[in-house]
Write a protein that holds these residues in place. Sequence first.
Motif, mmCIF file in Angstrom:
data_model
loop_
_atom_site.group_PDB
_atom_site.id
_atom_site.type_symbol
_atom_site.label_atom_id
_atom_site.label_comp_id
_atom_site.label_asym_id
_atom_site.label_seq_id
_atom_site.Cartn_x
_atom_site.Cartn_y
_atom_site.Cartn_z
ATOM 1 N N LYS A 54 0.864 -1.195 0.000
ATOM 2 C CA LYS A 54 0.000 0.000 0.000
ATOM 3 C C LYS A 54 0.897 1.240 0.000
ATOM 4 C CE LYS A 54 -0.431 1.269 4.784
ATOM 5 N NZ LYS A 54 -1.197 2.106 5.626
ATOM 6 N N PRO A 55 0.393 2.352 -0.570
ATOM 7 C CA PRO A 55 1.209 3.577 -0.585
ATOM 8 C C PRO A 55 1.476 4.032 0.853
ATOM 9 C CG PRO A 55 -0.672 3.746 -2.052
ATOM 10 C CD PRO A 55 -0.864 2.520 -1.286
ATOM 11 N N TYR A 56 2.665 4.540 1.054
ATOM 12 C CA TYR A 56 3.043 4.991 2.384
ATOM 13 C C TYR A 56 2.268 6.233 2.757
ATOM 14 C CZ TYR A 56 5.834 6.996 6.133
ATOM 15 O OH TYR A 56 6.220 7.546 7.332
ATOM 16 N N VAL A 57 1.798 6.222 3.941
ATOM 17 C CA VAL A 57 1.179 7.418 4.511
ATOM 18 C C VAL A 57 1.885 7.698 5.813
ATOM 19 C CG1 VAL A 57 -1.071 7.083 3.426
ATOM 20 C CG2 VAL A 57 -0.598 6.053 5.678
ATOM 21 N N ALA A 58 1.756 8.890 6.223
ATOM 22 C CA ALA A 58 2.434 9.270 7.440
ATOM 23 C C ALA A 58 1.945 8.427 8.599
ATOM 24 C CB ALA A 58 2.190 10.747 7.742
ATOM 25 N N GLY A 59 2.892 7.966 9.312
ATOM 26 C CA GLY A 59 2.531 7.143 10.478
ATOM 27 C C GLY A 59 2.817 5.698 10.287
ATOM 28 N N ASP A 60 2.999 5.310 8.971
ATOM 29 C CA ASP A 60 3.291 3.887 8.744
ATOM 30 C C ASP A 60 4.669 3.547 9.276
ATOM 31 O OD1 ASP A 60 0.844 3.356 7.599
ATOM 32 O OD2 ASP A 60 1.573 3.665 5.533
ATOM 33 N N ASP A 61 4.789 2.294 9.583
ATOM 34 C CA ASP A 61 6.059 1.793 10.126
ATOM 35 C C ASP A 61 7.104 1.885 9.021
ATOM 36 O OD1 ASP A 61 8.115 0.605 11.399
ATOM 37 O OD2 ASP A 61 7.063 -1.275 11.858
ATOM 38 N N ILE A 65 8.689 -0.166 4.686
ATOM 39 C CA ILE A 65 8.850 0.421 3.344
ATOM 40 C C ILE A 65 9.655 -0.540 2.495
ATOM 41 C CG2 ILE A 65 9.899 2.324 2.039
ATOM 42 C CD1 ILE A 65 9.318 4.121 4.483
ATOM 43 N N ASP A 66 9.112 -0.754 1.293
ATOM 44 C CA ASP A 66 9.812 -1.649 0.359
ATOM 45 C C ASP A 66 10.714 -0.761 -0.508
ATOM 46 O OD1 ASP A 66 10.638 -3.371 -1.685
ATOM 47 O OD2 ASP A 66 8.806 -4.559 -1.506
ATOM 48 N N TRP A 67 11.982 -0.795 -0.210
ATOM 49 C CA TRP A 67 12.915 0.107 -0.875
ATOM 50 C C TRP A 67 13.175 -0.333 -2.311
ATOM 51 C CZ3 TRP A 67 13.245 4.526 1.328
ATOM 52 C CH2 TRP A 67 13.061 4.616 2.710
ATOM 53 N N ASN A 68 13.000 -1.523 -2.634
ATOM 54 C CA ASN A 68 13.178 -1.972 -4.020
ATOM 55 C C ASN A 68 12.136 -1.332 -4.937
ATOM 56 O OD1 ASN A 68 15.323 -3.651 -3.446
ATOM 57 N ND2 ASN A 68 13.949 -5.343 -2.878
ATOM 58 N N ILE A 69 10.957 -1.290 -4.520
ATOM 59 C CA ILE A 69 9.913 -0.648 -5.331
ATOM 60 C C ILE A 69 10.202 0.844 -5.470
ATOM 61 C CG2 ILE A 69 7.440 -0.077 -5.409
ATOM 62 C CD1 ILE A 69 6.892 -2.725 -4.045
ATOM 63 N N TYR A 70 10.619 1.457 -4.343
ATOM 64 C CA TYR A 70 10.931 2.894 -4.397
ATOM 65 C C TYR A 70 12.031 3.162 -5.424
ATOM 66 C CZ TYR A 70 12.649 7.425 -2.987
ATOM 67 O OH TYR A 70 13.095 8.743 -3.004
ATOM 68 N N ARG A 71 13.077 2.270 -5.521
ATOM 69 C CA ARG A 71 14.187 2.459 -6.468
ATOM 70 C C ARG A 71 13.684 2.324 -7.897
ATOM 71 N NH1 ARG A 71 17.642 -0.513 -3.892
ATOM 72 N NH2 ARG A 71 17.105 -2.484 -4.953
ATOM 73 N N ARG A 72 12.745 1.362 -8.106
ATOM 74 C CA ARG A 72 12.284 1.180 -9.490
ATOM 75 C C ARG A 72 11.240 2.214 -9.888
ATOM 76 N NH1 ARG A 72 9.705 -4.046 -10.289
ATOM 77 N NH2 ARG A 72 9.601 -4.257 -8.030
ATOM 78 N N LEU A 73 10.296 2.459 -8.974
ATOM 79 C CA LEU A 73 9.187 3.319 -9.355
ATOM 80 C C LEU A 73 9.332 4.743 -8.821
ATOM 81 C CD1 LEU A 73 6.222 0.834 -8.683
ATOM 82 C CD2 LEU A 73 7.412 1.296 -10.826
ATOM 83 N N GLY A 74 10.158 4.955 -7.846
ATOM 84 C CA GLY A 74 10.333 6.285 -7.287
ATOM 85 C C GLY A 74 9.192 6.675 -6.343
ATOM 86 N N ILE A 80 2.297 -4.840 3.765
ATOM 87 C CA ILE A 80 1.363 -5.136 4.881
ATOM 88 C C ILE A 80 1.262 -6.674 5.070
ATOM 89 C CG2 ILE A 80 0.011 -3.018 4.709
ATOM 90 C CD1 ILE A 80 -2.024 -4.533 3.058
ATOM 91 N N PHE A 81 1.029 -7.072 6.304
ATOM 92 C CA PHE A 81 1.004 -8.514 6.674
ATOM 93 C C PHE A 81 -0.355 -8.929 7.284
ATOM 94 C CE2 PHE A 81 5.348 -7.014 6.763
ATOM 95 C CZ PHE A 81 6.043 -8.023 6.154
#
Lengths: 303, 568
Positions: A54-61, A65-74, A80-81
């Motif tokens: 899910k998109p990060y919103v303020a307050g999320d742990d 954060i999935d840093w791989n997705i951030y590197r590919r998609l920015g 979530i589990f």
Amino acid sequence: MASPTLTFNELFDADFLSALQHFSLRVEKVQKGGRLAEQKTAARGQGLEFADFKPYVAGDDLRAIDWNIYRRLGRVFVRIFEEQQDMPVYFLIDVSASMFLENKPRINAALQTSLALSSISLSQHDSVGLFPFADEMQVKVKFSSGKRNVMRIAKHLSELEAQNQTNLTTSIHHLANLNLRKGLVVVISDFFDDSGIEKVVDSLKLLRHKLLLVQLTKASDADPSLNDELYGDIKLQDCETDGSAEITITPALLAKYKEIYQSFNQRLLDFTNQYGAGFVQIDTDEDVLEQLSSLFESGGLVL
Amino acid sequence: MNFINLSPSLVIAGLVAIAGLLFALQQLRTRYRTVVVPTSMFWQQAAQDAPVRVFRQKFKHLLAYLLTLLIASLLWLGFSEPEVNKEASNEYYVLYLDGSAAMTQGDHFEQAVSVLENDLASLPANRREVIFGGEFHTKILNESEQLAVLEPRLAKVSPQAVPDSFAEQLTLLSQRFNDNTPVNVIVYGKSALPASLQDNISVSHATSFEETENNAGLVNLGINLAASGKANLIDVLVEAKTNTESEVKLADLEFLVGEAFFTPDQIQELGKGKFVLRDVPLVGEQFTARLKNSDAFMIDDSASIALPKSSIVNVAVSSTVHNSVFAVVNSDPSVRMVGAEDADVVIRHVGENFGNQLPALEFSQMSNQTPAFKLFYQGDKSTEQALADSLHELALDQIDANGLATASSQPISVELSHAATPSVQVWNALLQPEFNFTQSKSYPVFIAQSIRWLSGRHGWQPYLSAGQNVYHQDGLYALSSMQSRFEQSLNGSLYLGKAGGIELAGQRAFVSLTNADVTTATADSTEYSVGSVNSVLSNFSEFITLLISLILLLLIAEWVVYQRGLMP
């Protein structure tokens, strides 16, 4: 005449309990709101099983954060589990007079079954409640969790005493009215309720819990000719109602009895099939552990 | 077997047993076993829904039906007197209960009765009868008669002092069953079995008794005219025997006249237990000879006979009567001529004043008396009876009436009348030579018998023995004028059944057993066939017992099967 039941030492058998360690008792999903445990729930949150992004919103742990997705998609996404929680298991144990009758009374198998399922539940961090019933239901243990409470449960079970007449219908109504957290209701009984199986089934429908019906039987229930005492002219004394019936055992009567008993069992089976409840018959003259092992064929019983 | 043929005691015992059995069954039936069950709801529902019995439905229980049929059939067989085979069904059983003197010993008769009753219960009612052989042969149970009537009849019979008469009964049976019907005669007693039998009759004993050891008894007792010729005395013959080699000695005997012991003046021993007591006075009492020491079989240990009274008749004869009368009177040793004042009987002419009021032989004028003989008799006999008696007693039947009628040109008739004093009136004319009556042999007989008839002196019997007819003697020589009375009693033969006192022609007499066969009898050497007889009789009982046992076993089996719920 009530027969001697299992003592605490006989019931709390280490070998018996250790043989149950590989078994698990699961339901498809338990109601959210419980403690973190091993049962699946619809809740999302902490857990081991990945569920979605899910998109990060303020307050999320930030650890999610999935840093791989951030590197590919920015863009910043978090994982979530599925959250696993505990399941409350309510044992409705029949302690009417019929359970304490005969050689090898049915209550022994009932206690062993209760302890076995309690032990399994406690070992997977579920909570256990004990509700013995006869003509009315008692709350022996409303909530108990933790592996170490197996001994406590065993002690409570060994202290159960014979009560009066079976009134399963009233007891189920009573349980339904407690508004307990949804879980698994295990009914351990011979289901010999004079109000009739239809009323029992109707009352079971009122429960919003998952159901596991454990019917305690003897071979002579289905075929009375196996009982050496049942021949000729006899006066049948009902151990619970003090009522009696003078009958003459004839082949025709035996055939009719078998027909009625089969219909009784079939009604229970139909109900469990229709409502997705579990149903197991335990022959009280046979080894309980073996029969439970066959129930947990693949190691776990999922309802 | 059926219930009717059982004795009352057995019927009562059976009823008690049935009552007990029914009570037990009732207890079994009503006392349900209580079984405590976890629930009775299935049973109650099943009982409500169980199919009710209907009259016709599919026949499901052939084996149960066959078992019930077998039990019922066996019961039917058991109580319907099944016949084992055809031969047995034709056989007729005559059960002869010996009531002779030999059975008076100990409880032999009771033993025989007991065996008889046991055997009877097993015999088919329509092919058996029971005959009691005592003084007379009496059928005490007819064929098809119920056994219940036998017991009271048996209570009325007992062994009597009579000799065994089984042979006579067997003769009667031979005549009766001359159609080849197989007859099985079973003797319950000591009767001797015959050597030969009709082919269709078999005889066997059902009882055996031990031999009577060392028995002695009187086998003969009789009296006769004294050999000394003395008219007022008599000789007595006494004979005793034993069933052994030994003989009875005089010292073993004792004699009584009335109740007093009597010792004869002279006793002649003839050997082999025979003795003659000479010149015994005619006292008219009972003479008894008996053994001094009684033995086990006592009935033959004594014998009695009645001694006659003195037979001398005092007669007064009027001098006016015919000389031939004097001649006859003088020649009769039992008549003494006396004066009219001492006379018992007078002989005179009718109307003559001689010994009035005494019984009289009177001679009358033929013109004054229509009948040749006119008799006046005492007593209450009918005229016909008195006539019949007098014709013989006065020897009138020996008179040549036709000759007298021809000579007198008148019919010779006899007329009887009743009178306070007896008398005989006869035509005096008959004594005249032309009638040839006084020359006939019937004349002295007539005179002598008339005197005896008028005197009222009765004759005597030389002996009276049980199981025989009265010894028959002819008129004058017999000294017995009562023979015709005996004959009238039983058409000419008076049978003396059992020993003991009897009334004979108005006189007290004594009949003795005096039977050598009874006294000297030993155990019957005939092989007893008790076993074979009983086996035939018990075949029925064993068969019935077998049936009943089988029935009981089947009933038990049925009960178990029923209780197990394997049959409806």
